[in-house]
Design an enzyme around this catalytic site. Sequence first.
Site, PDB file in Angstrom:
ATOM      1  N   CYS A  75     -13.372   1.736   8.034  1.00 44.80           N
ATOM      2  CA  CYS A  75     -12.189   0.911   8.266  1.00 44.80           C
ATOM      3  C   CYS A  75     -12.624  -0.105   9.300  1.00 44.80           C
ATOM      4  O   CYS A  75     -13.239   0.264  10.312  1.00 44.80           O
ATOM      5  CB  CYS A  75     -11.024   1.759   8.771  1.00 44.80           C
ATOM      6  SG  CYS A  75      -9.625   0.766   9.341  1.00 44.80           S
ATOM      7  N   THR A  76     -12.337  -1.360   9.085  1.00 47.82           N
ATOM      8  CA  THR A  76     -12.874  -2.391   9.973  1.00 47.82           C
ATOM      9  C   THR A  76     -12.259  -2.363  11.363  1.00 47.82           C
ATOM     10  O   THR A  76     -12.741  -3.059  12.267  1.00 47.82           O
ATOM     11  CB  THR A  76     -12.710  -3.791   9.346  1.00 47.82           C
ATOM     12  OG1 THR A  76     -11.333  -4.007   8.989  1.00 47.82           O
ATOM     13  CG2 THR A  76     -13.587  -3.935   8.112  1.00 47.82           C
TER      14      THR A  76
ATOM     15  N   GLN B 157       0.829  -1.200   0.000  1.00 50.12           N
ATOM     16  CA  GLN B 157       0.000   0.000   0.000  1.00 50.12           C
ATOM     17  C   GLN B 157       0.867   1.254   0.000  1.00 50.12           C
ATOM     18  O   GLN B 157       0.639   2.184  -0.787  1.00 50.12           O
ATOM     19  CB  GLN B 157      -0.913   0.009   1.233  1.00 50.12           C
ATOM     20  CG  GLN B 157      -2.007  -1.046   1.224  1.00 50.12           C
ATOM     21  CD  GLN B 157      -2.790  -1.076   2.532  1.00 50.12           C
ATOM     22  OE1 GLN B 157      -2.349  -0.527   3.549  1.00 50.12           O
ATOM     23  NE2 GLN B 157      -3.944  -1.720   2.517  1.00 50.12           N
TER      24      GLN B 157
ATOM     25  N   THR C  57     -11.795  -6.067   4.976  1.00 49.98           N
ATOM     26  CA  THR C  57     -11.199  -4.739   5.115  1.00 49.98           C
ATOM     27  C   THR C  57     -11.883  -3.843   4.100  1.00 49.98           C
ATOM     28  O   THR C  57     -12.359  -4.319   3.063  1.00 49.98           O
ATOM     29  CB  THR C  57      -9.691  -4.773   4.829  1.00 49.98           C
ATOM     30  OG1 THR C  57      -9.189  -3.440   4.711  1.00 49.98           O
ATOM     31  CG2 THR C  57      -9.363  -5.497   3.547  1.00 49.98           C
ATOM     32  N   ASN C  58     -11.946  -2.546   4.401  1.00 50.94           N
ATOM     33  CA  ASN C  58     -12.497  -1.591   3.439  1.00 50.94           C
ATOM     34  C   ASN C  58     -11.478  -1.202   2.386  1.00 50.94           C
ATOM     35  O   ASN C  58     -11.762  -1.240   1.188  1.00 50.94           O
ATOM     36  CB  ASN C  58     -12.981  -0.334   4.167  1.00 50.94           C
ATOM     37  CG  ASN C  58     -14.268  -0.543   4.937  1.00 50.94           C
ATOM     38  OD1 ASN C  58     -15.352  -0.335   4.413  1.00 50.94           O
ATOM     39  ND2 ASN C  58     -14.153  -0.949   6.186  1.00 50.94           N
TER      40      ASN C  58
END
Length: 236
Positions: free
Chosen positions: A196-197, A52, A83-84
Site C-alpha cells: 500500500c503506498t 471500493q 496506488t496498489n
Amino acid sequence: MKTIGLIGGLSWESTADYYKYINRGISERAGGLSSAKCLLYSCNFEEVVQLQKAGEWKRAAELLADAAKKLEAGGCDTILICTNTMHVVAGEVQNAVNVPLLHIVETTAAQIKKSGLRRVGLLGTRYTMEQSFYTDRLREHGIEAIVPGEEDRIRVHDVIFGELCKGELNASSKAEYIAIIERLRARGAEGIILGCTEIPLLLKQGDIDMPLFDTTRIHAEAAVEFALASMPSVTV
C-alpha cells in the site's frame, strides 16, 4: 525525456512521495537542474473509497480510465496508477489508452526477483490482501505471497484508512505492524511487500531486520527509468 502521467490522490499523502521520488531520481540521473516532465490527475479519494466499499469496481475502473485518457491527451508517454489497490482495474485502465501502463506489481516483482527472494509477506488494504489480482500476478513471476491472518488483515487495513491516508503516523500502529511482520516471518516470509503506498510513510527499512519492498519508491524509480530510457547519461 518522456512525460510521465500520474493518476494520484489515492491518497494524496503518498502521491506527494511519488512526485518527490520521481523528481529526485530525474535530477540525480539527468544532472543540472533537471526535473521530471509529468502530469498529475489527482482523484477525489473519498469518491474512490466509497466505490471500493460498495464493490463498485466497474465504476471505479471508469473513473481511473477517464483520468488516464486525460493524461494521454495531455501528452503523457506512460501512465502510473499511484496506488496498489486500484491495480485491480489496471487492465481496464490500460485498455482505455494507447500508451503503456507501468504496473506496480510488475515493477515490485522485478525487485523481489533481483533480491533472490521467492517467499514474501504482503501488507496492504484488505482488497489487496484478500483479492487474487496481486498474489496471482506475483505467482506468475514465481513469487509466493503470504498474507496475514484475518485479525491482522483488519488491523492493517484500518490503520491505512483511519490513520495513514490522513497523514497520522502513530508509534503504537508501527509497533503493531512490526508484530504482524514477525508473525509473517514465522510463517516463512523472507521479506515484506509494503503493498500500500501509504505504508512506507509509517515503516522504513531501518525499523526491522528483513527486506522491505517499498512499492511507492519502486514504482517511482521505474517511472524515472522509463522517462530517461532514450536519453544519454549525464556526468555531473
